[in-house]
Design a protein around this motif. Structure first.
Motif, PDB file in Angstrom:
ATOM      1  N   THR A 179       0.817 -46.667  -7.415  1.00  0.00           N
ATOM      2  CA  THR A 179       0.597 -47.438  -6.199  1.00  0.00           C
ATOM      3  C   THR A 179       1.207 -46.669  -5.036  1.00  0.00           C
ATOM      4  O   THR A 179       2.227 -46.002  -5.176  1.00  0.00           O
ATOM      5  N   ALA A 180       0.546 -46.762  -3.928  1.00  0.00           N
ATOM      6  CA  ALA A 180       1.057 -46.071  -2.734  1.00  0.00           C
ATOM      7  C   ALA A 180       2.336 -46.778  -2.287  1.00  0.00           C
ATOM      8  O   ALA A 180       2.443 -48.001  -2.346  1.00  0.00           O
ATOM      9  N   PRO A 181       3.285 -45.966  -1.840  1.00  0.00           N
ATOM     10  CA  PRO A 181       4.518 -46.611  -1.379  1.00  0.00           C
ATOM     11  C   PRO A 181       4.233 -47.433  -0.119  1.00  0.00           C
ATOM     12  O   PRO A 181       3.435 -47.049   0.731  1.00  0.00           O
ATOM     13  N   THR A 182       4.871 -48.538  -0.023  1.00  0.00           N
ATOM     14  CA  THR A 182       4.655 -49.393   1.142  1.00  0.00           C
ATOM     15  C   THR A 182       5.467 -48.848   2.316  1.00  0.00           C
ATOM     16  O   THR A 182       6.610 -48.422   2.139  1.00  0.00           O
TER      17      THR A 182
END
Length: 124
Positions: free
Chosen positions: A5-8
Motif C-alpha cells: 500500500t502506498a504510504p499515506t
C-alpha cells in the motif's frame, strides 16, 4: 503475495482560525505611532528637498499639522481587529500628505502666478 500500500501522506495542519473581528488588537498602537513619528520627518524632508524653508516657512506649518490631523483619529478608533484597516489607511494617507504637501503648495503657487500673469493682474 502481499499487497503493498502506498504510504499515506502526513496530515496537513489545520488552518489557523480567522481572528475574530471584534477581538482586541494587541498591537493597535503600532500603526498610529509609526505614522505620528514618520509624518513630520517626511514633511521636513520634502520641504528641505524643495528648498521651501527659506521661501515659505509660514505656509509649511500646515505641512506639519495636516498630516498629523489625518493620523490623529487612528489613535481614537476602537482597538479591535476590525478597525486595523482604517488605522492603516489613515496612517498611509497622513504620510502621503506629508510627503506631497510641499510639492502641492509649490504647484498651487505657480498656477496662481500664471493665472494672475495671463489675466493681466501682474504688472512689471
Amino acid at each position: 503475495m502481499s499487497q503493498r500500500t502506498a504510504p499515506t501522506p502526513p496530515a496537513a495542519p489545520a488552518p489557523a482560525p480567522a481572528p475574530d473581528p471584534a477581538a482586541a488588537d494587541p498591537r493597535w498602537w503600532a500603526v498610529p505611532l509609526a505614522a505620528t513619528l514618520l509624518a513630520p520627518v517626511l514633511s521636513c524632508g520634502a520641504a528641505v528637498a524643495g528648498d521651501l524653508f527659506t521661501a515659505l516657512p509660514v505656509f509649511l506649518a500646515a505641512g506639519f499639522v495636516l498630516p498629523l490631523a489625518v493620523v490623529a483619529p487612528g489613535w481614537f478608533l476602537a482597538r479591535t481587529v476590525r478597525r486595523r484597516r482604517a488605522r492603516v489607511r489613515l496612517a498611509v494617507t497622513g504620510c502621503v500628505l506629508a510627503a506631497v504637501y510641499p510639492l502641492l503648495l509649490t504647484q498651487v503657487a505657480w498656477m496662481y502666478f500664471f493665472v494672475m500673469l495671463l489675466t493681466g493682474n501682474v504688472r512689471a
